[in-house]
Scaffold this motif. Structure first.
Motif, short mmCIF file in Angstrom:
data_model
loop_
_atom_site.label_atom_id
_atom_site.label_comp_id
_atom_site.label_asym_id
_atom_site.label_seq_id
_atom_site.Cartn_x
_atom_site.Cartn_y
_atom_site.Cartn_z
N LEU A 138 12.22 20.32 -16.89
CA LEU A 138 12.15 21.08 -15.65
C LEU A 138 12.77 22.46 -15.87
N ASP A 139 12.34 23.42 -15.08
CA ASP A 139 12.91 24.76 -15.16
C ASP A 139 14.17 24.81 -14.29
N ALA A 140 15.21 24.13 -14.78
CA ALA A 140 16.43 23.98 -13.99
C ALA A 140 17.42 25.11 -14.27
N PHE A 141 18.26 25.38 -13.26
CA PHE A 141 19.38 26.32 -13.39
C PHE A 141 20.61 25.48 -13.73
N THR A 142 21.31 25.84 -14.80
CA THR A 142 22.39 24.99 -15.29
C THR A 142 23.76 25.61 -15.05
N PHE A 143 24.75 24.74 -14.84
CA PHE A 143 26.14 25.16 -14.76
C PHE A 143 26.97 24.24 -15.64
N GLY A 144 28.16 24.68 -16.02
CA GLY A 144 29.03 23.84 -16.83
C GLY A 144 30.07 24.65 -17.57
N LEU A 145 30.93 23.95 -18.26
CA LEU A 145 32.00 24.59 -19.03
C LEU A 145 31.68 24.63 -20.52
N LYS A 146 30.75 23.81 -20.96
CA LYS A 146 30.35 23.81 -22.37
C LYS A 146 29.33 24.92 -22.63
N PRO A 147 29.21 25.36 -23.89
CA PRO A 147 28.26 26.43 -24.21
C PRO A 147 26.84 26.09 -23.78
N CYS A 201 25.50 29.29 -15.59
CA CYS A 201 26.64 29.62 -14.75
C CYS A 201 27.86 28.91 -15.32
N THR A 202 28.91 29.68 -15.63
CA THR A 202 30.09 29.07 -16.24
C THR A 202 31.36 29.74 -15.75
N ALA A 203 32.50 29.18 -16.18
CA ALA A 203 33.81 29.72 -15.84
C ALA A 203 34.42 30.36 -17.08
N VAL A 204 34.88 31.59 -16.95
CA VAL A 204 35.57 32.26 -18.05
C VAL A 204 36.96 32.66 -17.58
N HIS A 205 37.82 32.96 -18.55
CA HIS A 205 39.23 33.30 -18.25
C HIS A 205 39.87 32.21 -17.39
N LEU A 206 39.60 30.94 -17.77
CA LEU A 206 40.08 29.81 -16.99
C LEU A 206 41.57 29.60 -17.23
N ASN A 207 42.36 29.74 -16.17
CA ASN A 207 43.80 29.57 -16.23
C ASN A 207 44.27 28.74 -15.04
N GLN A 208 45.59 28.62 -14.88
CA GLN A 208 46.16 27.92 -13.74
C GLN A 208 47.18 28.80 -13.03
N ASP A 209 47.27 28.65 -11.71
CA ASP A 209 48.32 29.36 -10.99
C ASP A 209 49.64 28.59 -11.13
N GLU A 210 50.67 29.05 -10.45
CA GLU A 210 51.99 28.43 -10.60
C GLU A 210 52.03 26.97 -10.14
N ARG A 232 46.82 24.97 -10.20
CA ARG A 232 45.44 24.96 -9.70
C ARG A 232 44.60 25.98 -10.46
N PRO A 233 43.32 25.68 -10.67
CA PRO A 233 42.48 26.53 -11.51
C PRO A 233 42.21 27.92 -10.92
N VAL A 234 42.22 28.91 -11.81
CA VAL A 234 41.84 30.29 -11.49
C VAL A 234 40.87 30.74 -12.58
N PHE A 235 39.74 31.31 -12.19
CA PHE A 235 38.74 31.69 -13.20
C PHE A 235 37.72 32.67 -12.62
N ASP A 236 36.95 33.27 -13.52
CA ASP A 236 35.81 34.09 -13.12
C ASP A 236 34.54 33.29 -13.30
N VAL A 237 33.63 33.40 -12.35
CA VAL A 237 32.31 32.79 -12.47
C VAL A 237 31.35 33.84 -13.02
N THR A 238 30.68 33.50 -14.12
CA THR A 238 29.67 34.40 -14.66
C THR A 238 28.31 33.71 -14.64
N VAL A 239 27.27 34.49 -14.44
CA VAL A 239 25.90 34.00 -14.48
C VAL A 239 25.13 34.83 -15.50
N HIS A 240 24.59 34.16 -16.50
CA HIS A 240 23.92 34.85 -17.61
C HIS A 240 24.82 35.92 -18.23
N GLY A 241 26.11 35.59 -18.28
CA GLY A 241 27.07 36.50 -18.90
C GLY A 241 27.58 37.60 -18.02
#
Length: 461
Positions: free
Chosen positions: A239-248, A252-261, A264-273
């Protein structure tokens, strides 16, 4: 399934009288309101009085207490909750009089056709949280969506809302193939694992059902798939699906994934980079990063700005019974969670273990005999994660214990665990165990939350 001669769509027009059996239920109550907003005359029945029944009556909807064929009156069709069997006096009465009877899912599916955007969130687990996140995002975008969630969302003070926008958002359950009655324009598939094995034959049968669900999406719609989950990937193959995930490889993925004090997760969402949104979650765990990416993906394919994702997710503090803080007892923090599948347990318990508490004390109530038996070894594996485990008796739900299984069987395989035959005994066990610095979790899809509430009531007394 009853074989009606006419599709339900032909009845969903102004002036038709619809009778809803089990009208006070979590997805029946919003259905009643939506049907009323479409100009139908709505009536119904429920087994007992409730807040939702009162709300419907306040809206002018007639609701009878208890089930009787006389409640049908001069209705044109009957819509029933999944719990209403053919032996229900109202269902039997409708069949005897030739009144068509439709399933709840059929009604929701027909109503979807009235919305340009029908966002359906499916998966073995994570549905309620992700549907809630989507609701927050679409509310932040001022899209005024109609929403149906299988749990309580604090922002809504309920599990649903009836909006006037062009989007409907529905939690979409695979059990009994309910979601195959839907008409999604965007179908989100979070994960596909072995579950509901009292209905499905095996994992392949489940995958087949999810594949059929994905194929309901029209050519101008979109299937959104978790690239990190093998089951979801296999369902979407070809299928011509739109994918998300943390693996390569995910679009749509999360970059600069960190935690606050608070961890809890803090990150940037990128789509096609490309940068789409900056997210600071107020819920914990990698599984919630994936849920947030699923919600962000749905927002992206439906053209919402990243700002709505940022605002919506920053305001999301969890759905009811999803790592919900209940109070403090003897210096221990009491939380409750709906997890009832081994994968959900793993995500919950590994997250909780990393939160810095002195001990993790878990009171777990398995949900249904069939699930406990078929996933027994998986449950044992996950229940070895916490330092302390209390096992409440299995919650029967819709089943009879024809398998002769008990939580005592699990307890024998989980070293150091305590078996409790009643919720009162479970609460007593937690009362004896609670120490300052503990995180106490009541876990399960049944009524295990009452054990935590009993604990807190004892403190207040």
């Amino acid at each position: 399934m009853l074989h009606n001669t006419k599709p339900i769509d032909s009845y969903l027009v102004p002036g038709v009288r619809a009778h809803l059996v089990g009208i006070g239920g979590v997805s029946m109550c919003p259905l009643a309101e939506v049907l009323r907003s479409k100009g139908l005359t709505v009536q119904g029945s429920d087994m007992s009085e409730s807040v939702t029944v009162k709300r419907l009556r306040d809206l002018g909807i007639s609701v009878a207490t208890g089930h009787s064929a006389e409640n049908l009156g001069d209705c044109d069709l009957v819509i029933r909750t999944a719990a209403a069997r053919d032996s229900n006096p109202e269902i039997a009465g409708a069949i005897a009089r030739g009144i068509p009877v439709y399933e709840r899912a059929q009604a929701w599916g027909a109503l979807m056709r009235h919305y340009p955007n029908a966002l359906c969130v499916a998966g073995t687990h994570g549905k309620t949280t992700t549907t809630s996140m989507c609701t927050h995002i679409f509310m932040a975008a001022e899209k005024d969506p109609t929403v149906m969630i299988g749990g309580t969302l604090p922002m809504l003070h309920s599990g649903y809302r009836v909006g006037e926008g062009d989007t409907i958002i529905l939690e979409s359950c695979e059990y009994c193939n309910s979601f195959l009655s839907f008409f999604p324009t965007v179908a989100v598939i979070l994960n596909v694992e072995a579950d509901h094995l009292d209905f499905f034959k095996d994992l392949d049968d489940i995958k087949h059902s999810f594949r059929q669900f994905a194929e309901l999406v029209p050519s101008n719609g979109c299937v959104v798939v978790n690239n990190d989950n093998e089951g979801a990937r296999s369902v979407a193959y070809g299928l011509d699906a739109f994918t998300f995930g943390l693996k390569p490889g995910a679009e749509c993925t999360a970059v600069h994934l960190n935690q606050d004090e608070a961890g809890r997760p803090v990150f940037d969402v990128t789509v096609h980079g490309e940068f789409y949104a900056h997210v600071q979650l107020h819920v914990w765990g990698e599984h919630n990063v994936l849920n947030a990416l699923a919600a962000a993906s749905a927002a992206y394919v439906l053209g919402l700005p990243g700002k709505a994702v940022e605002e919506g997710l920053s305001a999301f503090t969890g759905a009811g019974r999803r790592f919900e803080h209940k109070g403090t007892y003897n210096g221990a923090e009491i939380y409750d969670d709906y997890a009832h599948h081994p994968d959900e347990l793993h995500a919950l318990l590994t997250t909780a273990m990393g939160m810095g508490y002195k001990r993790l004390v878990v009171a777990f109530q398995p949900h249904t005999y069939s699930r406990t038996a078929k996933l027994f070894d998986r449950f044992v594996e996950e229940l070895k994660i916490p330092e302390v485990v209390v096992l409440a008796e299995i919650y029967a739900a819709r089943e009879q214990n024809t398998l002769g299984i008990s939580s005592a069987d699990l307890s024998r395989e989980v070293p150091g665990s305590v078996y409790c035959s009643t919720l009162d005994k479970t609460a007593d066990a937690l009362r004896r165990l609670a120490q300052p610095g503990d995180l106490i979790l009541t876990v399960g899809a049944g009524d295990i939350y009452r054990a935590g509430e009993k604990l807190l009531e004892h403190q207040e007394a």
